[in-house]
Design a protein around this motif. Structure first.
Motif, mmCIF file in Angstrom:
data_model
loop_
_atom_site.group_PDB
_atom_site.id
_atom_site.type_symbol
_atom_site.label_atom_id
_atom_site.label_comp_id
_atom_site.label_asym_id
_atom_site.label_seq_id
_atom_site.Cartn_x
_atom_site.Cartn_y
_atom_site.Cartn_z
ATOM 1 N N ASN A 48 0.832 -1.199 0.000
ATOM 2 C CA ASN A 48 0.000 0.000 0.000
ATOM 3 C C ASN A 48 0.867 1.250 0.000
ATOM 4 O O ASN A 48 0.537 2.240 -0.674
ATOM 5 C CB ASN A 48 -0.947 0.010 1.202
ATOM 6 N N ILE A 52 0.750 4.417 -2.682
ATOM 7 C CA ILE A 52 0.613 5.817 -2.281
ATOM 8 C C ILE A 52 1.785 6.638 -2.808
ATOM 9 O O ILE A 52 1.601 7.670 -3.457
ATOM 10 C CB ILE A 52 0.511 5.926 -0.743
ATOM 11 N N SER A 58 -4.761 7.428 -2.994
ATOM 12 C CA SER A 58 -5.160 8.062 -1.743
ATOM 13 C C SER A 58 -5.197 7.051 -0.593
ATOM 14 O O SER A 58 -5.809 5.981 -0.731
ATOM 15 C CB SER A 58 -6.548 8.685 -1.908
ATOM 16 N N PRO A 59 -4.587 7.395 0.530
ATOM 17 C CA PRO A 59 -4.710 6.516 1.694
ATOM 18 C C PRO A 59 -6.175 6.282 2.076
ATOM 19 O O PRO A 59 -6.525 5.193 2.524
ATOM 20 C CB PRO A 59 -3.960 7.275 2.796
ATOM 21 N N ALA A 60 -7.026 7.281 1.877
ATOM 22 C CA ALA A 60 -8.452 7.132 2.190
ATOM 23 C C ALA A 60 -9.103 6.074 1.300
ATOM 24 O O ALA A 60 -9.960 5.310 1.766
ATOM 25 C CB ALA A 60 -9.174 8.469 2.041
ATOM 26 N N THR A 61 -8.694 6.006 0.048
ATOM 27 C CA THR A 61 -9.229 4.980 -0.857
ATOM 28 C C THR A 61 -8.840 3.595 -0.362
ATOM 29 O O THR A 61 -9.669 2.677 -0.312
ATOM 30 C CB THR A 61 -8.723 5.194 -2.299
ATOM 31 N N GLU A 63 -8.005 2.749 2.676
ATOM 32 C CA GLU A 63 -8.658 2.500 3.960
ATOM 33 C C GLU A 63 -10.123 2.119 3.762
ATOM 34 O O GLU A 63 -10.638 1.192 4.389
ATOM 35 C CB GLU A 63 -8.555 3.741 4.855
ATOM 36 N N THR A 64 -10.800 2.815 2.876
ATOM 37 C CA THR A 64 -12.229 2.609 2.669
ATOM 38 C C THR A 64 -12.532 1.359 1.842
ATOM 39 O O THR A 64 -13.430 0.594 2.165
ATOM 40 C CB THR A 64 -12.855 3.839 1.970
ATOM 41 N N HIS A 65 -11.763 1.163 0.759
ATOM 42 C CA HIS A 65 -12.079 0.105 -0.210
ATOM 43 C C HIS A 65 -11.100 -1.063 -0.200
ATOM 44 O O HIS A 65 -11.420 -2.123 -0.730
ATOM 45 C CB HIS A 65 -12.148 0.687 -1.617
ATOM 46 N N THR A 72 -9.271 1.532 -6.141
ATOM 47 C CA THR A 72 -7.804 1.495 -6.086
ATOM 48 C C THR A 72 -7.225 1.274 -7.474
ATOM 49 O O THR A 72 -6.269 1.953 -7.872
ATOM 50 C CB THR A 72 -7.327 0.428 -5.091
ATOM 51 N N GLU A 75 -7.357 4.560 -9.348
ATOM 52 C CA GLU A 75 -6.313 5.507 -8.951
ATOM 53 C C GLU A 75 -4.923 5.034 -9.362
ATOM 54 O O GLU A 75 -4.059 5.859 -9.694
ATOM 55 C CB GLU A 75 -6.384 5.780 -7.454
#
Length: 157
Positions: A48, A52, A58-61, A63-65, A72, A75
Motif C-alpha cells: 500500500n 501511495i 489516496s490513503p483514504a481509498t 482505507e475505505t475500499h 484502487t 487511482e
C-alpha cells in the motif's frame, strides 16, 4: 505481439501499474524486441505504501475500499498515466492466493485502464486456480485490455 504492433502503428505509449502480477505485464511487453517504441515504464506497487508513494493512490481509498478494489485500480491507472509519458496505462490489483476471504476470495482481480480523457475499471473472479495461474490469467487479461484500448485510441499524426 499484436499489442506492440498496434501501439507502434497508433503511436501510443504504454505504462503499467502492477500489484499481484509483480511486473509480469511489463515483462511480457518488454520480452518483445522493439518494445521501447511503445512501452514507457512499469510500476510494481505491491505494498500500500508503494501505491501511495509511486502512484499517488489516496490513503483514504485504501482505507475505505482496500487494495483489491476498483477504486484502487482506478487511482493506480490514473497515477501511472500521470507519472509517465504514456498515453494509456493499465493497473492490476488482486488476490493471487493462496488465501483471501469470503468478501475478497483468491482469484479476485481488479483492473483499470486510463487514458487522458477516461478511466475504466472492471473486476474479474478467476477463481482459486492457484497463485501462478491467477497471476498468468491476470497478466493475459491486462494485455487484452491494453490491446483493446490501443486499438480504439485515435491515431496520432
Amino acid at each position: 505481439m499484436a499489442l506492440l504492433h498496434a501501439a507502434r502503428a497508433n503511436r501510443v505509449m504504454i505504462a503499467t501499474a502492477e500489484s499481484c502480477t509483480g511486473g509480469m505485464v511489463a515483462a511480457a511487453i518488454t520480452d518483445i524486441p522493439g518494445s521501447s517504441a511503445a512501452f514507457d515504464r512499469g510500476f510494481v506497487t505491491y505494498s500500500n505504501a508503494a501505491k501511495i508513494q509511486m502512484l499517488g493512490v489516496s490513503p483514504a481509498t485504501l482505507e475505505t475500499h482496500g487494495a483489491v478494489s476498483e477504486p484502487t485500480a482506478h487511482e493506480m491507472a490514473q497515477g501511472a498515466l500521470r507519472r509517465s509519458d504514456a498515453d494509456i496505462a493499465v493497473a492490476i490489483t488482486g488476490i493471487a492466493g493462496p488465501g483471501g476471504s469470503d468478501h475478497k476470495p483468491e482469484g479476485l482481480v481488479c483492473f483499470g485502464i486510463a487514458t487522458a480523457d477516461r478511466v475504466s475499471t472492471e473486476t474479474i473472479a478467476f477463481g482459486a486456480l492457484g497463485r501462478p495461474h491467477v497471476r498468468k490469467a491476470a497478466c493475459d487479461h491486462a494485455l487484452a485490455l491494453l490491446h483493446k484500448a490501443v486499438d480504439s485510441f485515435p491515431p496520432q499524426n
